[in-house]
Design a protein around this motif. Structure first.
Motif, PDB file in Angstrom:
ATOM      1  N   VAL A   1      48.839  41.354  34.284  1.00  0.00           N
ATOM      2  CA  VAL A   1      48.689  40.418  35.182  1.00  0.00           C
ATOM      3  C   VAL A   1      47.460  40.967  36.107  1.00  0.00           C
ATOM      4  CG1 VAL A   1      49.636  39.415  37.192  1.00  0.00           C
ATOM      5  CG2 VAL A   1      51.159  39.896  35.105  1.00  0.00           C
TER       6      VAL A   1
ATOM      7  N   VAL B   1      45.478  34.063  39.417  1.00  0.00           N
ATOM      8  CA  VAL B   1      46.265  35.024  38.719  1.00  0.00           C
ATOM      9  C   VAL B   1      46.078  34.659  37.189  1.00  0.00           C
ATOM     10  CG1 VAL B   1      48.647  35.536  37.797  1.00  0.00           C
ATOM     11  CG2 VAL B   1      48.192  35.324  40.283  1.00  0.00           C
TER      12      VAL B   1
ATOM     13  N   LEU C   1      53.789  40.583  38.697  1.00  0.00           N
ATOM     14  CA  LEU C   1      52.943  40.015  39.598  1.00  0.00           C
ATOM     15  C   LEU C   1      53.061  40.731  40.962  1.00  0.00           C
ATOM     16  CD1 LEU C   1      50.979  37.521  40.481  1.00  0.00           C
ATOM     17  CD2 LEU C   1      53.169  36.240  40.802  1.00  0.00           C
TER      18      LEU C   1
ATOM     19  N   LEU D   1      47.350  35.647  33.401  1.00  0.00           N
ATOM     20  CA  LEU D   1      48.275  36.428  32.577  1.00  0.00           C
ATOM     21  C   LEU D   1      47.942  36.445  31.327  1.00  0.00           C
ATOM     22  CD1 LEU D   1      51.085  37.617  32.262  1.00  0.00           C
ATOM     23  CD2 LEU D   1      51.895  35.235  31.871  1.00  0.00           C
TER      24      LEU D   1
END
Length: 553
Positions: free
Chosen positions: A164, A214, A266, A216
């Motif tokens: 992450v 973010v 996260l 991933l």
């Protein structure tokens, strides 16, 4: 004739509204394999826009018999128009050597209509989910969307292969101001598109609002993606002139060990990003155990703070301020200590309270204790002195802070002339107006204002005339600089003292730690000071005795 109950039985596992249109179609195809003999079905094809992002028809064969089908007869054709102009049509042939009766054709049409409704319903639900899980402004996943993907990968035992990255764009507020909000939004959209294109089939990209993003992604491409981020440049048209805007990011990264849920990873990446923001050098920070330990300690402090207030674990001490010429007490600075299992010093909890928005509770508590103690001294006939207390820059984000301060003084009927607020330098332009309003409100009420730690950052001398400061506190570093042989230090200090004298501002040298410090301060003409050499912070009863006896330094 196939009854509706039978159809319900055949399509029972297709009714799940959470299935995607593609999954629904696969399940329906499997069901047709089961009931093909009963329907005398040899071949069935569907053409629908419900499976296409471009509204073009997508063909799928739902069933085709291994024995073949009767293509010598006219095929059964049926088309349906759904919501938003979604279009679906079916073509069906009976099995080999069979011709459908009118009743058999009617049964099949009824089933095809049911199939269409099921697919359209799943498409509608899928669209709703996509809308709920997507950031409308950029097309990236939002937090809900990222959580759904993380949960899916976790269930598939695939999350362990991902990392992450929690990132934000450096100085985006400045870029937004420089090129305008429209171009600012364009930068966010293009940054999203470029990242999604680079990640492609090896990850997912999301936006959590503002300039916070973010990624991933598969751990194997993390270094490649970081290299990509370091070279992003976006063309922007500003008033007819094209500018290549270099996009720089701060990034917190967390790998995902097996068994760790997405939200936990996260949180780790977010903690690493916080460390990156606090660092002047490290723009990319990997989450490590030490960061987690600090985060745990921060949470421990902030969650136990309300109880500490109610249990009176927060102590208020007083460090005397002295007239260095007459050696007499002229005031005191109130300082907090946290008596838990051990005695915690301010540097061990202040920053945590600031980050969690709890600091104003501490500062108001200190003021309340000051007011209670001042009234106690007055009732005992002990001549008191003005007492100052520190506030945080974060207090100024609390809209009613000055009102609460005034309420506390009124509640205890304390003369505002006995209270001084030590206000820090503020650098966030968003609160400069707020700072002016705060200072005006409290000074109009009669409270004095001191500028704390003058010169620590980039204070301009013009600041001294911009606000009604009554006191200026020079730092321990300034005091130490006076001991050097640099002529400029002495010149600056003498000039500062001359300016503040003309402005009727009292200068207090804090951090006087030795006789050498004290003598140098007095030689340069600074008349007031505080520090451990003069007196350490005292508990209430100790300071009370000092006031009662009026002992000199």
């Amino acid at each position: 004739m196939i009854k509706s109950e039978a159809i319900k039985k055949y399509f029972n596992n297709v009714y799940n509204i959470k299935n995607s249109p593609e999954t629904t179609l696969q399940l329906i195809s499997a069901e047709f394999t089961q009931i093909s003999k009963e329907l005398k079905l040899g071949y069935l094809k569907i053409s629908t826009s419900l499976l296409s992002e471009t509204s073009k028809l997508t063909d799928s064969i739902l069933f085709s018999s291994e024995e073949g089908y009767n293509d010598s007869v006219e095929p059964l054709k049926k088309q349906f128009l759904g919501t938003n102009s979604n279009y679906t049509k079916f073509i069906a042939y009976p099995e080999k050597n069979v011709t459908w009766s009118e009743e058999e054709s009617s049964d099949l049409i009824f089933i095809l209509q049911t199939v269409f409704v099921l697919i359209e319903r799943s498409h509608f639900f899928s669209s709703m989910v996509s809308f709920q899980e997507t950031d409308v402004a950029t097309g990236a996943k939002n937090l809900e969307g990222l959580q759904a993907i993380g949960a899916m990968l976790f269930e598939q035992d695939e999350l362990k292969n991902y990392s992450v990255l929690f990132m934000n764009i450096k100085n985006f507020r400045f870029l937004n101001h420089l090129y305008g909000e429209k171009n600012g939004n364009y930068i966010l959209k293009l940054f999203t598109m470029m990242s999604k294109d680079f990640i492609s089939q090896k990850g997912y990209f999301g936006r959590l609002g503002g300039d916070n993003f973010v990624a991933l992604i598969k751990s194997e491409i993390v270094n490649d993606y970081l290299q990509f981020l370091s070279s992003i440049s976006i063309p922007v048209d500003s008033n007819g002139t094209m500018h290549n805007v270099s996009i720089k990011t701060r990034i917190g990264i967390s790998s995902i060990p097996q068994g760790l849920p997405f939200l936990a990873a996260l949180t780790n990446a977010s903690s690493a990003l916080k460390v990156s923001k606090e660092s002047l050098q490290n723009e990319i920070v990997w989450f490590e155990k030490e960061i987690g330990d600090k985060l745990f300690q921060s949470k421990k402090i902030t969650t136990s703070f309300p109880k500490a207030l109610s249990n009176e674990e927060i102590l208020v001490l007083y460090q005397p301020k002295y007239d260095l010429i007459s050696n007499t007490i002229i005031g005191a600075e109130a300082l907090s200590r946290w008596q838990s299992d051990t005695l915690l010093m301010p540097q061990e909890y202040i920053s945590h309270l600031e980050s969690e928005g709890l600091i104003h509770n501490l500062d108001l508590f200190v003021l309340e204790r000051i007011c209670i103690d001042i009234k106690s001294w007055e009732q005992k006939g002990i001549p008191t002195v003005p007492v100052s207390f520190n506030i945080s820059e974060m207090d100024l984000y609390y809209d009613y802070f000055e009102i609460d301060i005034i309420k506390i003084l009124k509640k205890h009927n304390v003369n505002p002339n006995f209270i001084e607020i030590e206000i820090p330098e503020t650098h966030d332009p968003k609160i400069q107006t707020r700072k002016k309003n705060f200072i005006k409100t409290v000074t109009d009420f009669g409270i004095k204002i001191a500028l704390d730690n003058f010169g620590t950052n980039t204070t301009s001398l013009s600041t001294l005339s911009a606000y009604p400061f009554t006191t200026l506190k020079i730092t321990n570093e300034d005091v130490n600089n006076l001991l050097t042989k640099k002529k400029t230090n002495k010149i600056f200090t003498k000039a500062l003292l001359a300016i503040t004298k003309e402005l009727n501002i009292q200068v207090i040298a804090q951090g006087i730690e030795s006789k050498e410090h004290l003598d140098k301060i007095k030689t340069l003409g600074c008349k007031f000071g505080q520090g451990f050499y003069l007196n350490e912070p005292l508990y209430k009863i100790e300071f009370e005795n000092l006031l009662a006896t009026r002992k000199t330094i």
